[in-house]
Write an enzyme that holds these catalytic residues in place. Structure first.
Site, PDB file in Angstrom:
ATOM      1  N   CYS A 170       0.827  -1.212   0.000  1.00  0.00           N
ATOM      2  CA  CYS A 170       0.000   0.000   0.000  1.00  0.00           C
ATOM      3  C   CYS A 170       0.859   1.259   0.000  1.00  0.00           C
ATOM      4  CB  CYS A 170      -0.909  -0.013   1.220  1.00  0.00           C
ATOM      5  SG  CYS A 170      -0.007   0.030   2.781  1.00  0.00           S
ATOM      6  N   ALA A 207       3.277   1.650   2.837  1.00  0.00           N
ATOM      7  CA  ALA A 207       4.472   0.826   2.671  1.00  0.00           C
ATOM      8  C   ALA A 207       5.477   1.507   1.748  1.00  0.00           C
ATOM      9  CB  ALA A 207       4.096  -0.545   2.111  1.00  0.00           C
ATOM     10  N   ARG A 217      12.883  -4.174   5.800  1.00  0.00           N
ATOM     11  CA  ARG A 217      13.451  -3.987   4.463  1.00  0.00           C
ATOM     12  C   ARG A 217      14.969  -4.180   4.407  1.00  0.00           C
ATOM     13  NH1 ARG A 217      12.252  -2.435  -0.752  1.00  0.00           N
ATOM     14  NH2 ARG A 217      13.541  -0.602  -0.496  1.00  0.00           N
ATOM     15  N   HIS A 232       5.555   6.228  -2.828  1.00  0.00           N
ATOM     16  CA  HIS A 232       6.841   6.765  -3.286  1.00  0.00           C
ATOM     17  C   HIS A 232       6.666   8.223  -3.698  1.00  0.00           C
ATOM     18  CE1 HIS A 232       7.564   2.410  -4.820  1.00  0.00           C
ATOM     19  NE2 HIS A 232       7.876   2.496  -3.548  1.00  0.00           N
TER      20      HIS A 232
END
Lengths: 536, 462
Positions: free
Chosen positions: A54, A57, A88, A186
C-alpha cells in the site's frame, strides 16, 4: 520450453472472463518487431493474491524509512508500524552516536477512542515524547488508513510541533488506500522530501575539485550502497547524498549541490530526479550497479558525462583492477550457472536490473516483471505522454517546482547535454522491455495463480522474487532467491556484489538437498498442446 | 514510581504485539479447504502474509478486497464481492473467512450484509462465509485470534444429538505443539475435535504436487457438531469471556467448559491429562507416566543451573502464563511478565505464582527492557522481537511463540506435554549455561586474578 500466445490463452482461460480480459493486458510475450504496450499501475483485481502493498508501505517503508537520523512516527493503530519495523534490511552505520534510529518502531498506537474522538492530541504528545527521548534531527509522521478517514489534520499538528521544537517535522498523508500500490507512497514521499528537506542546507557548492554526485533510488539493502560507494570513492567521486539507503537528513538537505544525480530505482525516485533537474539544473543519469557489465557501463557513462580525461582514465584503471580481482572468483560459479534459466519478478527496478547480473553468469531470464511499476518502467520514458491519468493517479498531486532563483545552475551546456543524450541514458530511461530478447514473458503484478502456471509452463531453474511467493515455488521443487531481502545475504551490487550473488546462486544449484526432489513435470508434461512449426 | 512513568507515556516504542486481523488469519488456516480475505487496503494482507510466511516458512495465501480511495467514499461492497468471486474461482474453498481492517471498520462496512447479499445473488447455499470484526485499533493479534475462533464456532455449530467427543480449543501454538497434543489425546484414547488444527496446513510436508489448499485442518462437519460434545477443554485461562468460544458453547448448548492452561510445565500437563482421565474414565497410560518421570528427572538434573536464572517472559497472554508457570516450577525467577494485550486476567493468574515480578500489560519493548535491566534478568523468553534485549542489553533470548523470523523452525518448536516441556526447559537451561560459559572465565579472571595483579603492578611504581 517457450510460451506462445496459444498456451498463454489457455492458461488465462482458467480465469473468469472479466478477470481474463484485465490480466491479459498485463502480460506480453516480447516481440521487437511489434510496438508492444503493457498495462501497468492500474487497480489490482480484488481477490487476486497480489504481491503489492500500500501507499504507507511505499512512503514510510521504502523511501523514508532508511533515513537514519530521523524518527519516523507511524500515526495509526499498531499493526502498520509493527509490520514495517526493520523489514526492508536497509542497513545504516551510525555516524554520530545515538543518531541512528532505524531499529526503533515508534507508533501512536491508536485505540478505539482515538478513532472516535480524533488522534491529533495523542500525535502531538507522541511528537513531544519522541523529541525528548531521541533528540532526532527531524521527524516524519506517516499516516495509516484511519487517519485520513477520521480527518486528523496531521499537517497542522506537524507545523505546530515544528514551531515548538525547532526541528523539521514533516507529515505524509500516505494512507494505505491511496493509489493502487506502493507507488503512490513513493510519490508522496518524494514530494515531501523535495518540498521540506532538499535545499534546506546552507552549502552552495560541493567540495572543490571533486565530482559531486547524489545516488537516488538506492536503499542499501544488505549493504548494496556501501559497495557502490566503495567503487565511487576509489575513482574519486564525492557522494553528497544517497536517497535514501544509509541516508540522513543532514546529507539530504544539501543534495542540491551535486553536479549529477544517479538514478538506480527509477520508479521510486524519478519524481525527485526530475524536480532536481528543474529546480537546480542538475541532470540525472539512469544507472545500474547490478551486474558486472552494467556496473562497467554505468561507470563509463558517468565519466563521459563529466568528460574529464583524467577521470576517464581513472575509471578504466579501477575497472581493470576490480575485474582482475573478481574474474577468477566468478569463474567457477559461472560454470555452475551457465545455461540455466530464471524468473525475475521484483518491485519497480530490480525486475530489470537483475537480468543483467543473470546474463553475466550465463543465465537466461525467461520471465520478468514488476510489482508496482508504471508503463515507462517497461517501455521507456518516451511513452509517458501517452499514459492517461486516472482517478487513482490524480489523487497524488504533482509538486510544482520552478528554477531556484539563487541556486539554479546549468551543470553542462544545453548543446553538450543534447549530444550526450544520444550516447548515454541522461535524464532518460529506456525501460525493461527493449533490453529483453524476443519470446520472453513480461508480467505486470504477477499473482500466485499465475506464478504456479508460469512455472509449470516455463520450468525455470531459479525463481527470484520475495518471501510471499518463495515457499510456493520451493514446494514446487524449484529453488528461490529472494530479491527483496536477499535471503539475509548481500551486498549484490557492484563488483564484489556480483561475486556474492554468484556464490549464493551456486549454493542453491549445487545444494544436495534438491537432488532428493524431482519436480513432477520433469517426468510428465502438465500443459497439453501441440507445437506448430513455421508460424510466428 | 518508575513504572508509573512508563505507563504515562503515549508513544509505543517497539511494540510487543500486532493487530487483530493478523491474529484472525491463523484460525482460518486451521480449517479444511479454507480461504481468508481481508477487507481493506491490500497492504494489510501483504504485510501480514509476509510476517506469517516468515514464521512458518510456508506459502500463506490471503486474499484482499484491495479497497482504494473510491471504496472509502462509496463503500467497499463491490470490491469484497469481486474478491470472493475470484477466490472461489481459483481456490474453490469449502469455507471463507472475511476479516475487517481499520479502514473497513472506520468507514462502517456492513460485512455481514455484504456476505449474505453475495450468497443470495450467487445462490450459494453451502458455502459458509464467516465474518470477523478485527479492527487494528480494537485489540491485539491475540484477541483477533480468539475473535476468529469464536465466530467460526458461533457460525457453524448446530446442536443435534449427544455425542461422545471432547472439544479441544487451542490458542496459537506451534504446529509441532498441536501434533503433540493430538498424540496425547490419542494415547488417552479420547475422541476429540481440535480447533483450529493448523498442524499440517502451516507445516506441510513436501509433496509431489503442490496444492493451494488441502483437506488438512479441522473438518467443518466436526465444528458443526461441537455442541454435541461431552465437554470443551479450552486452553484459554487468560481470555476474556466475550472472546471465549468455549463459553459460547456452554451458554448456548450446555457443553461444560473446562478452561485449562496450555500443558506446558509439569503441573499444567498434569492438569490436562487428569482432566482427560476424569472425562473419559481412562487411566493415564504407562507411556505417559514414563514421560512424566523423565521430565522430573530433567528438572532435577538442571535445577542448580535454573536456580541462577532470572527471566523476562513476554508475548501473547496465554503463552506467557504457561511459560511463567514453567519458570516458577524450576526456580527460574520471573522478574518481568509482559504482554502487549490489555488483560487483567494474566496479572491475576501470575500474582500468586510470582508476586514480586513486574507485571506489564499493554507493554512495549522499551518498558520491558528498562525493568529487565533493573532486575538483572539473564534470560528472556518470547518471540523474535525480544532480540532487541540481546542486542541492547546482552540478555539472551529463548525463542518461543510468534513470530520467530530471525531463526528457522518456529513451526517446529515443541513445548507442550511432558516431552515438549523437557525440550523447552532444556532450551532455557542451556541458554543460561551458554551465557555462563561465555562469561565465566572473564568473571573469574576479574574476581580472582586481574584485580590483585593490578595492585601488585601498582606497587613498584608508587
Amino acid at each position: 520450453m517457450a510460451l506462445d500466445e496459444k498456451n498463454l490463452e489457455a492458461m488465462l482461460d482458467q480465469y473468469p472472463a472479466k478477470v481474463k480480459r484485465n490480466r491479459k493486458k498485463h502480460i506480453l510475450i516480447t516481440n521487437s518487431k511489434e510496438e508492444q504496450i503493457i498495462e501497468a499501475n492500474t487497480r489490482t483485481i480484488p481477490g487476486i493474491i497480489t504481491n503489492r502493498g500500500c501507499a504507507y508501505a511505499g512512503c514510510k517503508g521504502v523511501v523514508l524509512g532508511p533515513l537514519k537520523d530521523i524518527v519516523h512516527i507511524t500515526h495509526g493503530p499498531i499493526g502498520c508500524g509493527y509490520y514495517s519495523w526493520l523489514t526492508r534490511r536497509n542497513k545504516a552505520k551510525t555516524e554520530e552516536p545515538g543518531k541512528n534510529f532505524l531499529t526503533y518502531c515508534v507508533s501512536t498506537d491508536m485505540q478505539e477512542s482515538d478513532i472516535v474522538f480524533g488522534g491529533e492530541k495523542k500525535l502531538s504528545k507522541v511528537i513531544d515524547e519522541t523529541v525528548s527521548i531521541f533528540k532526532p534531527n527531524a521527524i516524519t509522521i506517516n499516516a495509516t488508513c484511519p487517519v485520513g478517514l477520521i480527518g486528523d489534520d496531521i499537517q497542522a499538528v506537524a507545523k505546530e510541533a515544528e514551531k515548538k521544537h525547532g526541528i523539521t517535522i514533516m507529515a505524509f498523508s500516505c494512507e494505505g488506500y491511496k493509489g493502487v500500490s506502493q507507488s503512490a507512497g513513493h510519490h508522496i514521499a518524494n514530494n515531501g522530501l523535495m518540498d521540506q528537506i532538499i535545499g534546506d542546507g546552507e552549502l552552495e557548492e560541493g567540495p572543490k575539485g571533486k565530482y559531486c554526485i547524489n545516488i537516488l533510488g538506492e536503499y542499501n539493502i544488505g549493504g548494496d550502497s556501501w559497495e557502490i560507494e566503495r567503487i565511487m570513492k576509489k575513482i574519486g567521486y564525492h557522494i553528497q547524498a544517497v536517497m535514501s539507503g544509509d541516508g540522513s537528513y543532514e546529507e539530504l538537505k544539501n543534495a542540491h549541490v551535486a553536479d549529477l544525480n544517479l538514478v538506480m530505482c527509477h520508479r521510486s525516485i524519478n519524481y525527485i530526479a526530475e524536480m532536481l533537474d528543474k529546480k537546480y539544473g542538475t541532470p540525472w543519469l539512469k544507472v545500474n550497479f547490478i551486474g558486472v557489465q552494467s556496473t562497467i557501463n554505468t561507470l563509463r557513462n558517468m565519466a563521459l558525462y563529466f568528460g574529464d580525461q583524467k577521470l576517464i582514465d581513472k575509471t578504466e584503471e579501477v575497472i581493470s583492477s576490480e575485474l582482475a580481482k573478481i574474474e577468477p572468483q566468478l569463474e567457477s560459479y559461472k560454470k555452475i550457472c551457465a545455461g540455466k534459466t530464471a524468473f525475475c519478478f521484483v518491485g519497480g527496478s530490480r525486475g530489470h536490473h537483475y537480468q543483467a547480473l543473470y546474463q553475466d553468469l550465463g543465465i537466461e531470464t525467461t520471465l520478468a516483471g514488476y510489482e508496482f511499476a508504471h508503463r515507462d518502467d517497461y517501455e521507456g520514458r518516451d511513452i509517458i505522454s501517452e499514459i492517461k491519468g486516472d482517478a487513482d493517479s490524480r489523487n497524488i498531486p504533482d509538486l510544482e517546482v520552478t528554477p531556484d532563483d539563487k541556486r539554479f545552475r546549468l551543470k553542462i551546456s544545453p548543446e553538450r547535454l543534447e549530444k550526450l543524450k544520444e550516447q548515454i541514458p541522461l535524464s532518460n530511461y529506456k525501460g525493461m522491455i527493449p533490453e529483453m530478447k524476443d519470446g520472453r514473458v513480461v508480467v505486470d503484478d504477477l499473482n500466485h495463480f499465475e506464478t504456479e502456471e508460469f512455472i509449470k509452463a516455463l520450468n525455470p531453474d531459479i525463481f527470484s522474487s520475495g518471501i510471499k511467493d518463495k515457499y510456493i515455488v520451493q514446494k514446487m521443487g524449484i529453488p528461490s532467491k529472494q530479491l527483496h531481502n536477499y535471503d539475509y545475504s548481500g551486498p549484490y551490487a557492484g563488483f564484489n556484489g556480483a561475486v556474492n550473488f554468484a556464490k549464493d546462486l551456486s549454493m542453491s544449484f549445487e545444494s544436495p538437498t534438491w537432488n532428493f526432489i524431482i519436480p513432477p513435470w520433469r517426468e510428465t508434461p502438465l500443459l497439453e498442446g501441440s507445437i506448430e512449426e513455421g508460424e510466428a | 514510581m518508575e513504572k508509573e512513568i512508563i505507563y504515562s507515556r503515549n508513544v509505543n516504542e517497539n511494540p510487543c504485539n500486532m493487530c487483530m486481523a493478523m491474529g484472525g488469519i491463523i484460525p482460518f488456516k486451521g480449517i479444511e479447504e479454507s480461504m481468508v480475505i481481508i477487507h481493506g487496503s491490500q497492504g494489510c494482507s501483504t504485510y501480514m502474509r509476509r510476517h506469517i510466511a516468515e514464521h512458518f516458512n510456508e506459502p500463506i495465501d490471503v486474499g484482499s478486497s484491495s479497497l482504494n480511495e473510491k471504496g472509502t467514499i462509496y463503500g467497499g461492497g463491490d470490491n469484497l464481492k469481486k474478491a470472493i468471486d475470484n477466490i472461489i474461482k481459483v481456490y474453490n474453498p469449502a469455507i471463507i473467512g472475511v476479516l475487517t481492517t481499520c479502514l473497513a471498520e472506520t468507514i462502517g462496512e456492513d460485512i455481514d450484509g455484504i456476505a449474505s447479499e453475495y450468497l443470495k445473488e450467487k445462490e450459494l447455499n453451502n458455502l459458509p462465509i464467516i465474518t470477523v470484526s478485527t479492527p487494528g485499533y480494537g485489540n491485539t493479534h491475540a484477541e483477533g485470534y480468539w475473535a476468529a475462533v469464536k465466530r467460526i464456532v458461533t457460525n457453524l455449530a448446530i446442536k443435534k444429538e449427544k455425542g461422545s467427543k471432547v472439544n479441544i480449543i487451542i490458542p496459537q501454538l506451534s504446529p509441532a505443539d498441536i501434533r503433540e497434543i493430538k498424540r496425547l489425546l490419542q494415547l488417552m484414547e479420547v475422541q476429540y475435535t481440535l480447533l483450529p488444527d493448523f498442524s499440517d496446513t502451516l507445516d506441510r510436508p513436501f509433496e509431489r504436487s503442490y496444492k493451494k489448499i488441502t483437506k488438512d485442518g479441522t473438518k467443518i462437519k466436526d465444528i458443526v457438531e461441537m455442541p454435541d460434545a461431552v465437554a470443551t477443554i479450552q486452553m484459554g485461562v487468560t481470555i476474556e469471556e466475550n472472546y471465549s468460544p468455549g463459553k459460547y458453547l456452554e451458554d448456548e448448548f450446555g457443553v461444560p467448559l473446562y478452561n485449562t492452561p496450555i500443558p506446558i510445565g509439569l503441573e499444567n500437563t498434569d492438569v490436562f491429562l487428569s482432566l482427560l482421565s476424569q472425562l473419559t474414565g481412562k487411566e493415564v497410560p504407562e507411556a505417559l507416566k514414563q514421560e512424566r518421570g523423565r521430565l522430573l528427572d530433567c528438572m532435577i538434573d538442571s535445577h542448580k543451573y535454573n536456580a541462577q536464572g532470572t527471566s523476562a517472559i513476554f508475548g501473547e497472554p496465554e503463552l506467557v502464563f504457561a511459560a511463567t508457570k514453567m519458570c516458577c516450577e524450576n526456580g527460574i525467577k520471573p522478574a518481568v511478565v509482559a504482554t502487549g494485550s490489555k488483560t487483567a486476567k494474566l496479572a491475576e493468574l501470575v500474582k500468586p505464582l510470582c508476586g514480586d515480578a513486574s507485571l506489564l500489560d499493554e507493554a512495549d519493548f522499551v518498558s520491558i527492557r528498562s525493568i529487565s535491566t533493573e532486575m538483572k534478568v539473564n534470560v528472556a523468553i518470547g518471540n523474535s522481537d525480544g532480540k532487541y534485549l540481546t542486542e541492547k542489553e546482552g540478555i539472551p533470548l529463548v525463542r518461543f511463540g510468534f513470530p520467530i523470523h530471525d531463526r528457522i523452525g518456529g513451526q517446529r518448536l515443541l513445548s507442550v506435554g511432558y516431552i515438549g516441556t523437557t525440550m523447552f526447559l532444556d532450551r532455557v537451561t542451556n541458554t543460561l549455561l551458554e551465557n555462563k560459559y561465555n562469561n565465566y572465565r572473564k568473571e573469574m579472571y576479574q574476581k580472582f586474578y586481574w584485580e590483585p595483579k593490578k595492585k601488585t603492578l601498582a606497587v613498584p611504581g608508587s
